[in-house]
Design a protein around this motif. Structure first.
Motif, mmCIF file in Angstrom:
data_model
loop_
_atom_site.group_PDB
_atom_site.id
_atom_site.type_symbol
_atom_site.label_atom_id
_atom_site.label_comp_id
_atom_site.label_asym_id
_atom_site.label_seq_id
_atom_site.Cartn_x
_atom_site.Cartn_y
_atom_site.Cartn_z
ATOM 1 N N ALA A 1 16.442 15.775 -13.303
ATOM 2 C CA ALA A 1 15.495 15.801 -12.434
ATOM 3 C C ALA A 1 14.552 14.644 -12.599
ATOM 4 C CB ALA A 1 14.683 17.036 -12.215
ATOM 5 N N VAL A 2 14.221 14.378 -13.850
ATOM 6 C CA VAL A 2 13.518 13.146 -14.265
ATOM 7 C C VAL A 2 14.325 11.780 -13.758
ATOM 8 C CG1 VAL A 2 12.668 11.616 -16.197
ATOM 9 C CG2 VAL A 2 12.390 14.087 -16.023
ATOM 10 N N ILE A 3 15.553 11.777 -14.160
ATOM 11 C CA ILE A 3 16.436 10.702 -13.513
ATOM 12 C C ILE A 3 16.043 10.342 -12.174
ATOM 13 C CG2 ILE A 3 18.766 9.634 -13.170
ATOM 14 C CD1 ILE A 3 19.391 10.894 -15.928
ATOM 15 N N VAL A 4 16.381 11.468 -11.312
ATOM 16 C CA VAL A 4 16.191 11.235 -9.863
ATOM 17 C C VAL A 4 15.001 10.852 -9.052
ATOM 18 C CG1 VAL A 4 16.255 12.695 -7.908
ATOM 19 C CG2 VAL A 4 17.904 13.074 -9.318
ATOM 20 N N LEU A 5 14.129 11.443 -10.198
ATOM 21 C CA LEU A 5 12.636 10.978 -9.410
ATOM 22 C C LEU A 5 12.078 9.660 -9.824
ATOM 23 C CD1 LEU A 5 10.823 14.519 -10.378
ATOM 24 C CD2 LEU A 5 10.881 13.513 -8.125
ATOM 25 N N LEU A 6 12.544 9.140 -11.165
ATOM 26 C CA LEU A 6 12.471 7.894 -11.612
ATOM 27 C C LEU A 6 12.982 6.882 -10.765
ATOM 28 C CD1 LEU A 6 12.509 8.096 -15.658
ATOM 29 C CD2 LEU A 6 10.304 7.766 -13.949
ATOM 30 N N ALA A 7 14.244 7.201 -10.205
ATOM 31 C CA ALA A 7 14.944 6.372 -9.321
ATOM 32 C C ALA A 7 14.130 6.293 -7.858
ATOM 33 C CB ALA A 7 16.430 6.792 -9.214
ATOM 34 N N LEU A 8 13.781 7.526 -7.405
ATOM 35 C CA LEU A 8 12.801 7.489 -6.106
ATOM 36 C C LEU A 8 11.506 6.433 -6.308
ATOM 37 C CD1 LEU A 8 13.597 10.942 -5.138
ATOM 38 C CD2 LEU A 8 14.474 9.002 -4.043
ATOM 39 N N ALA B 1 6.422 13.366 -14.542
ATOM 40 C CA ALA B 1 5.814 14.018 -15.705
ATOM 41 C C ALA B 1 5.946 15.406 -15.934
ATOM 42 C CB ALA B 1 4.530 13.457 -15.830
ATOM 43 N N LEU B 2 6.226 16.041 -14.793
ATOM 44 C CA LEU B 2 6.047 17.609 -14.749
ATOM 45 C C LEU B 2 7.180 18.427 -14.783
ATOM 46 C CD1 LEU B 2 3.194 17.616 -11.905
ATOM 47 C CD2 LEU B 2 2.847 17.751 -14.296
ATOM 48 N N VAL B 3 8.467 17.618 -14.631
ATOM 49 C CA VAL B 3 9.561 18.490 -14.690
ATOM 50 C C VAL B 3 10.295 18.243 -16.042
ATOM 51 C CG1 VAL B 3 10.057 17.906 -11.913
ATOM 52 C CG2 VAL B 3 11.188 16.630 -13.838
ATOM 53 N N PRO B 4 11.036 19.434 -16.443
ATOM 54 C CA PRO B 4 11.468 19.498 -17.906
ATOM 55 C C PRO B 4 13.204 19.047 -17.852
ATOM 56 C CG PRO B 4 11.694 21.691 -16.929
ATOM 57 C CD PRO B 4 10.950 20.821 -15.798
ATOM 58 N N TRP B 5 13.661 18.894 -16.665
ATOM 59 C CA TRP B 5 15.204 18.803 -16.579
ATOM 60 C C TRP B 5 15.353 17.291 -16.685
ATOM 61 C CZ3 TRP B 5 12.810 21.669 -12.612
ATOM 62 C CH2 TRP B 5 12.865 23.073 -12.983
ATOM 63 N N THR B 6 16.555 17.023 -17.490
ATOM 64 C CA THR B 6 16.645 15.411 -17.616
ATOM 65 C C THR B 6 17.302 14.932 -16.149
ATOM 66 O OG1 THR B 6 17.482 15.758 -20.110
ATOM 67 C CG2 THR B 6 18.283 13.727 -18.537
ATOM 68 N N VAL C 1 2.957 9.343 -20.869
ATOM 69 C CA VAL C 1 3.415 7.871 -20.511
ATOM 70 C C VAL C 1 3.438 7.752 -19.000
ATOM 71 C CG1 VAL C 1 5.203 6.295 -20.556
ATOM 72 C CG2 VAL C 1 4.258 7.440 -22.704
ATOM 73 N N LEU C 2 4.275 8.907 -18.494
ATOM 74 C CA LEU C 2 4.422 8.772 -17.084
ATOM 75 C C LEU C 2 3.154 9.068 -16.264
ATOM 76 C CD1 LEU C 2 7.820 11.011 -17.180
ATOM 77 C CD2 LEU C 2 7.559 8.454 -16.693
ATOM 78 N N PHE C 3 2.070 9.923 -16.627
ATOM 79 C CA PHE C 3 1.191 9.914 -16.001
ATOM 80 C C PHE C 3 0.087 8.739 -16.046
ATOM 81 C CE2 PHE C 3 1.363 14.797 -16.400
ATOM 82 C CZ PHE C 3 1.184 15.091 -15.129
ATOM 83 N N VAL C 4 0.200 7.908 -17.229
ATOM 84 C CA VAL C 4 -0.689 6.723 -17.286
ATOM 85 C C VAL C 4 -0.110 5.502 -16.355
ATOM 86 C CG1 VAL C 4 -0.924 4.881 -18.768
ATOM 87 C CG2 VAL C 4 -1.324 7.134 -19.767
ATOM 88 N N GLY D 1 0.839 -1.216 0.044
ATOM 89 C CA GLY D 1 0.041 -0.054 0.030
ATOM 90 C C GLY D 1 0.927 1.100 -0.014
ATOM 91 N N VAL D 2 1.943 1.311 0.949
ATOM 92 C CA VAL D 2 2.631 2.623 0.940
ATOM 93 C C VAL D 2 3.648 2.698 -0.290
ATOM 94 C CG1 VAL D 2 4.247 3.591 2.184
ATOM 95 C CG2 VAL D 2 2.576 2.814 3.403
ATOM 96 N N GLY D 3 4.331 1.536 -0.475
ATOM 97 C CA GLY D 3 5.255 1.603 -1.480
ATOM 98 C C GLY D 3 4.719 1.856 -3.101
ATOM 99 N N VAL D 4 3.703 1.361 -3.560
ATOM 100 C CA VAL D 4 3.224 1.486 -4.538
ATOM 101 C C VAL D 4 2.581 2.968 -4.818
ATOM 102 C CG1 VAL D 4 1.531 0.536 -6.574
ATOM 103 C CG2 VAL D 4 2.955 -1.138 -5.051
ATOM 104 N N SER D 5 1.817 3.075 -3.838
ATOM 105 C CA SER D 5 1.086 4.560 -4.004
ATOM 106 C C SER D 5 2.018 5.700 -4.006
ATOM 107 C CB SER D 5 0.151 4.694 -2.707
ATOM 108 O OG SER D 5 1.021 4.694 -1.329
ATOM 109 N N LEU D 6 3.071 5.577 -3.261
ATOM 110 C CA LEU D 6 4.524 6.623 -3.298
ATOM 111 C C LEU D 6 5.012 6.705 -4.557
ATOM 112 C CD1 LEU D 6 6.124 8.678 -1.839
ATOM 113 C CD2 LEU D 6 7.523 6.858 -0.744
ATOM 114 N N ALA D 7 5.182 5.335 -5.290
ATOM 115 C CA ALA D 7 5.659 5.178 -6.602
ATOM 116 C C ALA D 7 4.884 6.093 -7.652
ATOM 117 C CB ALA D 7 5.756 3.778 -7.050
ATOM 118 N N ALA D 8 3.408 5.885 -7.297
ATOM 119 C CA ALA D 8 2.625 6.672 -8.420
ATOM 120 C C ALA D 8 2.744 8.035 -8.183
ATOM 121 C CB ALA D 8 1.039 6.299 -7.893
ATOM 122 N N VAL D 9 2.856 8.675 -7.007
ATOM 123 C CA VAL D 9 3.240 10.013 -6.841
ATOM 124 C C VAL D 9 4.459 10.524 -7.602
ATOM 125 C CG1 VAL D 9 3.655 11.865 -4.879
ATOM 126 C CG2 VAL D 9 1.757 9.987 -4.830
#
Length: 439
Positions: free
Chosen positions: A143-150, A136-141, A209-212, A122-130
Protein backbone atom coordinates in the motif's frame (compact mmCIF):
# COMPACT_ATOMS: atom_id res chain seq x y z
CA UNK A 1 17.47 45.24 -35.29
CA UNK A 2 17.97 41.56 -34.45
CA UNK A 3 21.14 40.09 -35.80
CA UNK A 4 20.74 37.64 -38.67
CA UNK A 5 21.82 34.16 -37.75
CA UNK A 6 23.77 32.33 -40.42
CA UNK A 7 23.57 28.61 -40.76
CA UNK A 8 26.75 26.56 -40.36
CA UNK A 9 28.28 24.56 -43.16
CA UNK A 10 26.94 21.39 -44.68
CA UNK A 11 28.28 18.78 -42.20
CA UNK A 12 25.78 20.00 -39.64
CA UNK A 13 22.97 19.58 -42.14
CA UNK A 14 24.09 16.07 -42.98
CA UNK A 15 24.23 15.14 -39.30
CA UNK A 16 20.64 16.20 -38.77
CA UNK A 17 21.62 18.39 -35.82
CA UNK A 18 21.09 21.74 -37.56
CA UNK A 19 17.92 22.38 -35.57
CA UNK A 20 19.70 22.20 -32.25
CA UNK A 21 22.49 24.54 -33.30
CA UNK A 22 20.00 26.99 -34.81
CA UNK A 23 17.81 26.97 -31.72
CA UNK A 24 20.68 27.68 -29.36
CA UNK A 25 22.55 30.22 -31.48
CA UNK A 26 19.45 32.11 -32.57
CA UNK A 27 18.25 32.18 -29.00
CA UNK A 28 21.49 33.83 -27.92
CA UNK A 29 21.84 36.33 -30.74
CA UNK A 30 21.33 39.95 -29.87
CA UNK A 31 19.66 41.66 -26.93
CA UNK A 32 17.25 44.02 -28.71
CA UNK A 33 15.21 41.24 -30.23
CA UNK A 34 15.68 37.51 -30.36
CA UNK A 35 14.48 35.14 -33.03
CA UNK A 36 14.23 31.57 -31.80
CA UNK A 37 12.25 28.56 -32.81
CA UNK A 38 9.98 30.56 -35.12
CA UNK A 39 9.00 33.20 -32.56
CA UNK A 40 10.12 36.69 -31.60
CA UNK A 41 11.03 37.59 -28.02
CA UNK A 42 10.49 41.35 -27.67
CA UNK A 43 13.06 42.39 -25.13
CA UNK A 44 11.52 45.82 -24.86
CA UNK A 45 8.68 44.10 -22.98
CA UNK A 46 10.91 42.20 -20.57
CA UNK A 47 8.93 41.43 -17.40
CA UNK A 48 11.82 42.57 -15.16
CA UNK A 49 12.10 41.42 -11.58
CA UNK A 50 8.78 39.62 -11.53
CA UNK A 51 10.22 36.81 -13.62
CA UNK A 52 12.57 35.97 -10.72
CA UNK A 53 9.62 35.75 -8.35
CA UNK A 54 7.88 33.35 -10.74
CA UNK A 55 11.05 31.30 -11.01
CA UNK A 56 11.34 31.30 -7.21
CA UNK A 57 7.81 29.95 -6.87
CA UNK A 58 8.54 27.21 -9.38
CA UNK A 59 11.80 26.33 -7.63
CA UNK A 60 10.04 26.27 -4.26
CA UNK A 61 7.32 23.93 -5.53
CA UNK A 62 9.80 21.53 -7.10
CA UNK A 63 12.15 21.67 -4.11
CA UNK A 64 9.35 20.97 -1.67
CA UNK A 65 7.89 18.04 -3.55
CA UNK A 66 11.38 16.60 -4.14
CA UNK A 67 11.63 15.66 -0.45
CA UNK A 68 8.92 13.04 -0.82
CA UNK A 69 9.45 12.13 -4.47
CA UNK A 70 13.24 11.74 -4.54
CA UNK A 71 14.54 12.22 -1.00
CA UNK A 72 13.53 8.91 0.52
CA UNK A 73 16.71 7.06 -0.55
CA UNK A 74 18.68 9.09 2.03
CA UNK A 75 16.83 7.12 4.73
CA UNK A 76 17.25 3.78 2.93
CA UNK A 77 18.64 1.96 6.01
CA UNK A 78 15.57 3.11 7.98
CA UNK A 79 13.26 1.92 5.19
CA UNK A 80 14.92 -1.52 5.31
CA UNK A 81 14.42 -1.74 9.08
CA UNK A 82 10.91 -0.29 9.19
CA UNK A 83 9.46 -2.60 6.54
CA UNK A 84 11.85 -5.52 7.25
CA UNK A 85 12.69 -5.92 3.54
CA UNK A 86 15.93 -6.61 1.61
CA UNK A 87 17.83 -3.82 -0.13
CA UNK A 88 16.28 -4.27 -3.62
CA UNK A 89 12.75 -4.00 -2.18
CA UNK A 90 13.77 -1.03 -0.04
CA UNK A 91 15.14 0.59 -3.20
CA UNK A 92 11.77 0.04 -4.87
CA UNK A 93 9.96 1.68 -1.94
CA UNK A 94 12.32 4.65 -1.91
CA UNK A 95 11.92 5.15 -5.64
CA UNK A 96 8.22 4.25 -5.92
CA UNK A 97 7.28 7.87 -6.74
CA UNK A 98 9.24 7.46 -9.99
CA UNK A 99 6.61 4.94 -11.11
CA UNK A 100 3.89 7.55 -10.90
CA UNK A 101 6.05 10.28 -12.37
CA UNK A 102 6.70 8.04 -15.34
CA UNK A 103 3.03 7.83 -16.29
CA UNK A 104 1.98 11.39 -15.45
CA UNK A 105 4.62 13.76 -16.81
CA UNK A 106 3.34 13.97 -20.38
CA UNK A 107 -0.25 14.45 -19.21
CA UNK A 108 0.77 17.26 -16.86
CA UNK A 109 2.81 18.80 -19.68
CA UNK A 110 -0.16 18.77 -22.05
CA UNK A 111 -2.36 20.34 -19.35
CA UNK A 112 0.29 23.00 -18.67
CA UNK A 113 0.47 23.81 -22.41
CA UNK A 114 -3.29 24.43 -22.35
CA UNK A 115 -4.00 25.89 -18.88
CA UNK A 116 -0.70 27.24 -17.52
CA UNK A 117 1.53 26.57 -14.55
CA UNK A 118 -0.65 27.96 -11.76
CA UNK A 119 -3.39 25.34 -12.07
CA UNK A 120 -0.92 22.53 -12.68
CA UNK A 121 1.34 23.31 -9.72
CA UNK A 122 -1.51 24.10 -7.32
CA UNK A 123 -3.49 20.94 -8.00
CA UNK A 124 -0.58 18.54 -8.49
CA UNK A 125 1.59 19.51 -5.53
CA UNK A 126 -1.34 19.71 -3.08
CA UNK A 127 -2.56 16.27 -4.15
CA UNK A 128 0.96 14.90 -3.68
CA UNK A 129 0.93 16.24 -0.12
CA UNK A 130 -2.31 14.41 0.66
CA UNK A 131 -1.01 11.13 -0.75
CA UNK A 132 2.30 11.35 1.14
CA UNK A 133 0.36 11.86 4.37
CA UNK A 134 -1.82 8.86 3.53
CA UNK A 135 1.30 6.72 2.96
CA UNK A 136 2.42 7.54 6.51
CA UNK A 137 -0.75 6.01 7.92
CA UNK A 138 -0.82 2.58 6.24
CA UNK A 139 1.18 -0.39 7.60
CA UNK A 140 1.37 -2.56 4.48
CA UNK A 141 4.39 -2.37 2.20
CA UNK A 142 2.39 -2.80 -1.00
CA UNK A 143 0.00 0.00 0.00
CA UNK A 144 2.89 2.35 0.74
CA UNK A 145 4.37 1.62 -2.69
CA UNK A 146 1.03 2.35 -4.38
CA UNK A 147 0.46 5.58 -2.48
CA UNK A 148 4.01 6.78 -3.09
CA UNK A 149 3.60 6.03 -6.79
CA UNK A 150 0.37 8.07 -6.84
CA UNK A 151 2.13 10.87 -4.97
CA UNK A 152 4.80 10.81 -7.67
CA UNK A 153 2.13 11.06 -10.38
CA UNK A 154 0.64 14.11 -8.67
CA UNK A 155 3.95 15.77 -7.82
CA UNK A 156 5.19 15.39 -11.40
CA UNK A 157 3.28 18.62 -12.06
CA UNK A 158 6.10 20.55 -10.38
CA UNK A 159 8.70 19.01 -12.68
CA UNK A 160 6.97 20.16 -15.87
CA UNK A 161 5.63 23.45 -14.55
CA UNK A 162 9.00 24.71 -13.37
CA UNK A 163 10.61 24.11 -16.75
CA UNK A 164 7.87 25.99 -18.60
CA UNK A 165 8.31 28.99 -16.31
CA UNK A 166 11.90 29.34 -17.55
CA UNK A 167 10.91 29.06 -21.20
CA UNK A 168 7.99 31.52 -20.90
CA UNK A 169 9.42 34.17 -18.57
CA UNK A 170 13.09 34.38 -19.60
CA UNK A 171 14.84 35.57 -22.73
CA UNK A 172 16.93 32.91 -24.49
CA UNK A 173 20.27 34.44 -23.49
CA UNK A 174 19.21 34.17 -19.82
CA UNK A 175 17.81 30.66 -19.89
CA UNK A 176 21.03 28.80 -19.11
CA UNK A 177 21.33 30.50 -15.74
CA UNK A 178 17.55 30.39 -15.17
CA UNK A 179 17.39 26.69 -15.97
CA UNK A 180 20.44 26.11 -13.79
CA UNK A 181 18.56 27.77 -10.93
CA UNK A 182 15.45 25.79 -11.77
CA UNK A 183 17.49 22.57 -11.77
CA UNK A 184 18.82 23.58 -8.37
CA UNK A 185 15.31 22.89 -7.08
CA UNK A 186 15.98 19.17 -7.29
CA UNK A 187 19.46 19.54 -5.83
CA UNK A 188 18.21 21.82 -3.06
CA UNK A 189 15.41 19.40 -2.30
CA UNK A 190 17.90 16.58 -2.01
CA UNK A 191 20.12 18.71 0.23
CA UNK A 192 17.21 19.51 2.54
CA UNK A 193 16.23 15.83 2.52
CA UNK A 194 19.77 14.75 3.36
CA UNK A 195 20.03 17.07 6.36
CA UNK A 196 16.43 16.86 7.56
CA UNK A 197 15.07 13.39 6.92
CA UNK A 198 17.68 11.15 8.66
CA UNK A 199 17.23 12.89 12.05
CA UNK A 200 13.45 12.81 11.59
CA UNK A 201 13.62 9.10 10.74
CA UNK A 202 15.72 8.46 13.84
CA UNK A 203 13.25 10.29 16.08
CA UNK A 204 9.87 9.52 14.50
CA UNK A 205 10.45 6.72 12.02
CA UNK A 206 9.40 6.53 8.38
CA UNK A 207 5.84 7.77 9.14
CA UNK A 208 7.34 10.95 10.57
CA UNK A 209 9.44 11.39 7.43
CA UNK A 210 6.37 11.11 5.21
CA UNK A 211 4.37 13.59 7.31
CA UNK A 212 7.19 16.14 7.07
CA UNK A 213 7.35 15.69 3.29
CA UNK A 214 3.58 16.15 3.06
CA UNK A 215 3.58 19.34 5.11
CA UNK A 216 6.35 20.99 3.11
CA UNK A 217 4.64 20.15 -0.19
CA UNK A 218 1.31 21.56 0.99
CA UNK A 219 2.85 24.93 1.87
CA UNK A 220 4.47 25.14 -1.58
CA UNK A 221 1.17 24.35 -3.30
CA UNK A 222 -0.61 27.15 -1.46
CA UNK A 223 2.11 29.66 -2.42
CA UNK A 224 1.88 28.64 -6.08
CA UNK A 225 -1.88 29.10 -6.16
CA UNK A 226 -1.68 32.51 -4.50
CA UNK A 227 1.16 34.11 -6.44
CA UNK A 228 1.91 32.41 -9.78
CA UNK A 229 0.90 34.38 -12.90
CA UNK A 230 1.25 34.30 -16.67
CA UNK A 231 4.00 36.40 -18.30
CA UNK A 232 2.88 39.86 -19.46
CA UNK A 233 4.56 39.64 -22.87
CA UNK A 234 3.19 37.62 -25.75
CA UNK A 235 5.07 34.96 -27.64
CA UNK A 236 4.35 34.33 -31.27
CA UNK A 237 4.58 30.57 -31.75
CA UNK A 238 5.22 29.25 -35.19
CA UNK A 239 6.64 25.90 -34.17
CA UNK A 240 10.20 24.72 -34.42
CA UNK A 241 9.45 22.49 -37.37
CA UNK A 242 7.28 23.59 -40.25
CA UNK A 243 4.01 21.73 -40.24
CA UNK A 244 3.98 20.09 -36.85
CA UNK A 245 5.84 17.99 -34.34
CA UNK A 246 9.33 18.89 -33.09
CA UNK A 247 10.06 15.16 -33.09
CA UNK A 248 10.88 15.45 -36.77
CA UNK A 249 14.25 16.71 -35.54
CA UNK A 250 16.78 13.97 -34.98
CA UNK A 251 18.64 16.18 -32.51
CA UNK A 252 15.69 16.10 -30.10
CA UNK A 253 15.71 12.29 -30.03
CA UNK A 254 19.44 12.36 -29.35
CA UNK A 255 18.99 14.80 -26.46
CA UNK A 256 16.40 12.42 -24.98
CA UNK A 257 18.73 9.47 -25.49
CA UNK A 258 21.66 11.24 -23.87
CA UNK A 259 19.65 12.02 -20.75
CA UNK A 260 18.29 8.48 -20.60
CA UNK A 261 21.76 6.95 -20.52
CA UNK A 262 23.10 9.52 -18.07
CA UNK A 263 20.19 8.91 -15.71
CA UNK A 264 21.70 5.53 -14.75
CA UNK A 265 24.81 6.79 -12.88
CA UNK A 266 22.67 9.51 -11.28
CA UNK A 267 20.19 7.08 -9.74
CA UNK A 268 22.79 4.46 -8.83
CA UNK A 269 24.95 6.92 -6.91
CA UNK A 270 21.97 8.82 -5.51
CA UNK A 271 20.07 5.72 -4.37
CA UNK A 272 22.85 3.54 -3.01
CA UNK A 273 25.55 6.04 -2.10
CA UNK A 274 24.35 6.49 1.49
CA UNK A 275 24.02 2.73 1.96
CA UNK A 276 27.55 2.26 0.63
CA UNK A 277 28.91 4.76 3.15
CA UNK A 278 27.10 2.97 5.99
CA UNK A 279 27.95 -0.62 5.02
CA UNK A 280 31.38 -0.34 3.43
CA UNK A 281 32.90 2.56 5.35
CA UNK A 282 31.03 2.22 8.65
CA UNK A 283 29.53 5.69 8.59
CA UNK A 284 26.62 6.70 10.78
CA UNK A 285 23.43 7.05 8.69
CA UNK A 286 22.95 10.69 9.73
CA UNK A 287 26.55 11.61 8.88
CA UNK A 288 26.25 9.86 5.52
CA UNK A 289 23.09 11.81 4.77
CA UNK A 290 24.81 15.05 5.72
CA UNK A 291 27.68 14.31 3.35
CA UNK A 292 25.16 13.90 0.54
CA UNK A 293 23.53 17.13 1.67
CA UNK A 294 26.82 18.99 1.35
CA UNK A 295 27.40 17.38 -2.04
CA UNK A 296 23.92 18.50 -3.12
CA UNK A 297 24.74 22.09 -2.21
CA UNK A 298 27.95 21.85 -4.22
CA UNK A 299 25.91 20.40 -7.07
CA UNK A 300 23.59 23.40 -6.99
CA UNK A 301 26.53 25.78 -7.41
CA UNK A 302 27.91 23.68 -10.26
CA UNK A 303 24.57 23.65 -12.12
CA UNK A 304 24.27 27.43 -11.98
CA UNK A 305 27.88 27.84 -13.13
CA UNK A 306 27.27 25.44 -16.02
CA UNK A 307 24.18 27.43 -17.02
CA UNK A 308 26.16 30.67 -16.98
CA UNK A 309 28.88 29.04 -19.06
CA UNK A 310 26.26 27.92 -21.57
CA UNK A 311 24.72 31.39 -21.85
CA UNK A 312 28.08 33.10 -22.36
CA UNK A 313 29.26 30.68 -25.05
CA UNK A 314 25.92 30.13 -26.77
CA UNK A 315 26.42 26.36 -26.49
CA UNK A 316 24.42 23.60 -24.85
CA UNK A 317 25.73 20.24 -26.08
CA UNK A 318 29.46 20.88 -26.24
CA UNK A 319 29.61 21.78 -22.54
CA UNK A 320 27.51 18.69 -21.82
CA UNK A 321 29.99 16.53 -23.70
CA UNK A 322 32.91 17.92 -21.68
CA UNK A 323 31.01 17.33 -18.41
CA UNK A 324 30.32 13.76 -19.53
CA UNK A 325 34.03 13.13 -20.09
CA UNK A 326 34.70 14.42 -16.58
CA UNK A 327 31.97 12.13 -15.25
CA UNK A 328 33.65 9.14 -16.88
CA UNK A 329 36.93 10.02 -15.14
CA UNK A 330 35.25 10.33 -11.74
CA UNK A 331 33.33 7.05 -12.10
CA UNK A 332 36.45 5.19 -13.22
CA UNK A 333 38.17 6.41 -10.06
CA UNK A 334 35.14 5.45 -7.95
CA UNK A 335 35.01 1.89 -9.30
CA UNK A 336 38.77 1.48 -8.91
CA UNK A 337 38.63 2.88 -5.38
CA UNK A 338 35.87 0.45 -4.43
CA UNK A 339 37.84 -2.50 -5.77
CA UNK A 340 40.98 -1.40 -3.95
CA UNK A 341 39.18 -0.50 -0.71
CA UNK A 342 40.66 3.00 -0.85
CA UNK A 343 40.14 5.22 2.19
CA UNK A 344 39.10 8.16 0.00
CA UNK A 345 36.07 6.27 -1.34
CA UNK A 346 33.58 8.56 0.46
CA UNK A 347 35.12 11.60 -1.23
CA UNK A 348 34.71 9.97 -4.64
CA UNK A 349 31.08 9.09 -3.86
CA UNK A 350 30.39 12.72 -2.96
CA UNK A 351 32.12 14.00 -6.10
CA UNK A 352 30.23 11.48 -8.23
CA UNK A 353 26.92 12.66 -6.77
CA UNK A 354 27.79 16.19 -7.95
CA UNK A 355 29.25 15.54 -11.39
CA UNK A 356 26.61 13.03 -12.52
CA UNK A 357 23.88 15.67 -12.33
CA UNK A 358 25.92 18.71 -13.45
CA UNK A 359 24.73 18.62 -17.07
CA UNK A 360 21.05 17.86 -16.47
CA UNK A 361 19.95 21.44 -17.03
CA UNK A 362 21.67 21.69 -20.42
CA UNK A 363 19.90 18.64 -21.84
CA UNK A 364 16.56 19.69 -20.35
CA UNK A 365 16.87 23.23 -21.71
CA UNK A 366 17.88 21.98 -25.15
CA UNK A 367 14.80 19.76 -25.29
CA UNK A 368 12.55 22.68 -24.36
CA UNK A 369 14.16 25.05 -26.87
CA UNK A 370 13.85 22.52 -29.66
CA UNK A 371 10.20 21.95 -28.72
CA UNK A 372 9.01 25.54 -29.15
CA UNK A 373 6.25 27.23 -27.13
CA UNK A 374 3.37 25.07 -28.27
CA UNK A 375 5.07 21.78 -27.43
CA UNK A 376 7.28 22.67 -24.47
CA UNK A 377 5.16 21.02 -21.78
CA UNK A 378 4.72 17.77 -23.66
CA UNK A 379 8.36 17.53 -24.75
CA UNK A 380 9.68 18.31 -21.27
CA UNK A 381 7.23 15.79 -19.86
CA UNK A 382 8.44 13.19 -22.34
CA UNK A 383 12.06 14.02 -21.53
CA UNK A 384 11.53 13.39 -17.84
CA UNK A 385 9.36 10.33 -18.52
CA UNK A 386 12.21 8.72 -20.42
CA UNK A 387 14.62 9.47 -17.57
CA UNK A 388 12.24 8.04 -15.00
CA UNK A 389 11.64 4.92 -17.07
CA UNK A 390 15.37 4.28 -17.07
CA UNK A 391 15.60 5.04 -13.35
CA UNK A 392 12.74 2.69 -12.57
CA UNK A 393 14.58 -0.16 -14.27
CA UNK A 394 18.07 0.81 -13.13
CA UNK A 395 17.34 1.03 -9.39
CA UNK A 396 16.27 -2.60 -8.75
CA UNK A 397 18.77 -3.96 -11.28
CA UNK A 398 21.61 -2.06 -9.60
CA UNK A 399 20.32 -3.25 -6.22
CA UNK A 400 20.56 -6.87 -7.32
CA UNK A 401 24.01 -6.31 -8.86
CA UNK A 402 25.25 -4.66 -5.67
CA UNK A 403 23.79 -7.43 -3.49
CA UNK A 404 25.27 -10.22 -5.60
CA UNK A 405 28.63 -8.69 -6.61
CA UNK A 406 29.34 -5.50 -4.67
CA UNK A 407 28.98 -1.75 -4.79
CA UNK A 408 31.80 -1.43 -7.30
CA UNK A 409 29.75 -3.40 -9.83
CA UNK A 410 26.72 -1.14 -9.38
CA UNK A 411 28.87 1.93 -9.97
CA UNK A 412 30.43 0.19 -12.99
CA UNK A 413 26.98 -0.12 -14.56
CA UNK A 414 26.63 3.65 -14.28
CA UNK A 415 30.09 4.10 -15.79
CA UNK A 416 29.21 1.93 -18.81
CA UNK A 417 26.05 3.96 -19.51
CA UNK A 418 27.96 7.24 -19.23
CA UNK A 419 30.52 6.08 -21.77
CA UNK A 420 27.71 4.91 -24.08
CA UNK A 421 26.13 8.39 -23.94
CA UNK A 422 29.17 10.18 -25.38
CA UNK A 423 28.52 9.44 -29.09
CA UNK A 424 24.81 10.17 -28.66
CA UNK A 425 25.29 13.81 -27.56
CA UNK A 426 24.36 16.00 -30.58
CA UNK A 427 27.34 18.36 -30.26
CA UNK A 428 28.47 18.18 -33.88
CA UNK A 429 27.95 21.43 -35.77
CA UNK A 430 27.16 23.46 -32.66
CA UNK A 431 28.80 26.88 -33.05
CA UNK A 432 29.69 29.17 -30.16
CA UNK A 433 28.93 32.89 -30.10
CA UNK A 434 32.64 33.66 -30.58
CA UNK A 435 32.97 31.34 -33.58
CA UNK A 436 29.83 32.80 -35.13
CA UNK A 437 31.36 36.31 -35.12
CA UNK A 438 34.33 35.20 -37.19
CA UNK A 439 34.11 36.17 -40.86
Amino acid sequence: MPRTVRDPPCPERRSGDVHLARAVRAGLSGRDGVARGGRIWAMGRNPGRKRWLMLGLGVNAHTSVTLGLAGLPVVMPDIERHFAVPLPVAGLIGNAPAIGILFALVAWGALADRRGERLVLGVGVSLAAVLLAAAALVPWTWAVIVLLALAGAAGAAAVVGGGRIVLRWFAPHERGVAMGLRQVSYTLGMAVAAFLLPPVAGAYGIPGVLFVCAGVALVAAVLAVLFLADPPHSLEPAGTVAGGSPYRQRALWRVHGTSALQAVPQVVVGTYGVTCLVRVYGWDAVAAGQLFGAAAIAGAVVRIAVGRWSDRTGLRMRPLRLITVMTVAVLVSLVAGQLAGAWFGPVLIAVASVITVAGNGLAYLSAGELAGPGWAGRVLGTHNSIQNTVALVAVPVAGVVITQVGFWAGFAVGLACTIASLPVIPARGEVSAREEKRP
